[in-house]
Design an enzyme around this catalytic site. Structure first.
Site: not given
Length: 250
Positions: A140, A154
């Site tokens: 990401s 995350y």
């Protein structure tokens, strides 16, 4: 051309979208996820639209590490070989540390990193045996810096996955292996994991994002930001700007 593509977390979001894109290209698909009813529906749709594409679906909770190895081997036996594994399964639960949501943060940590480790191990065992294959990890843009609130854990897991992927590449270089590995860093692509997030800058719809993901993966890069514009530039800036500016993306 990588003929047989294994995708984890393929029942929704980016996994489902990538499966649809690969079906359009005539690739055979090994799809796994927890929600088998959605996998079966996806398989049926692909069979109607692209009858020449072979699709196999299996139930898999990636946090069941023994099952990861078993399911990957079953796919290999069924197809004869697996040409590409896309480590896509993940979750985005969480909150700022110290606020009472450890249970959610640890679920995200286990799913996004420990389970990804299991998937990488299982894929590489197959690739080393075959002496070919392409391992793809879906990291990401948030992996580049620490993020606030629900993004804290995350982002940390995606940073860990990015480092893990580079470590794998270092081993492949050291052993002069023909196996390839790529780390993909998506920007903001609409999916079930972020469907409740509103007014996010540079967000693209699922289909657009998945087309860009597949196009990037096909190049078999060491690392790629997806979509390339504006995320390659944003990634460059994120590594250099003060944290108080970067955290606005979270």
């Amino acid at each position: 051309m990588r003929r047989t593509i294994l995708i984890t977390g393929a029942s929704s979001g980016l996994g489902e979208g990538m499966a649809r894109e690969y079906a359009k290209q005539g690739r055979d698909l090994a799809l796994c996820a927890r929600r088998t009813e959605r996998l079966e529906q996806l398989k049926s749709e692909i069979a109607q639209q692209y009858p020449s594409v072979k699709v196999s679906v299996k139930a898999l909770d990636v946090n069941d590490h023994d099952a990861v190895f078993q399911v990957f081997k079953e796919f290999q036996q069924e197809f004869g070989s697996i040409d590409r594994v896309i480590v896509n399964a993940g979750m985005g639960k969480g909150a700022s540390l110290g606020t009472g949501y450890f249970y959610a943060n640890v679920q995200t940590a286990q799913t996004n990193f420990v389970a990804a480790l299991a998937q990488c191990e299982a894929a590489l065992e197959i690739f080393y045996q075959q002496q070919h294959g392409h391992l793809v990890t879906i990291s990401s843009i948030s992996a580049l810096r620490g993020m606030p609130r629900a993004m804290t854990v995350y982002a940390a897991t995606k940073a860990g996955l990015l480092a893990l992927t580079e470590g794998i590449r270092a081993d492949l270089i050291r052993t002069k292996s023909k196996v390839k590995v790529s780390a993909i860093l998506p920007g903001f692509i609409r999916s079930e994991i972020n469907e409740k997030v509103k007014n996010t800058p540079f967000m693209v719809d699922t289909e657009t994002g998945c087309k860009a993901l597949v196009k990037a993966i096909e190049r078999e890069p060491v690392q790629a930001y997806v979509p390339g514009w504006p995320w390659a530039l944003i990634g460059f800036l994120m590594k250099r700007l003060p944290l108080k500016w970067v955290m606005k993306l979270g």
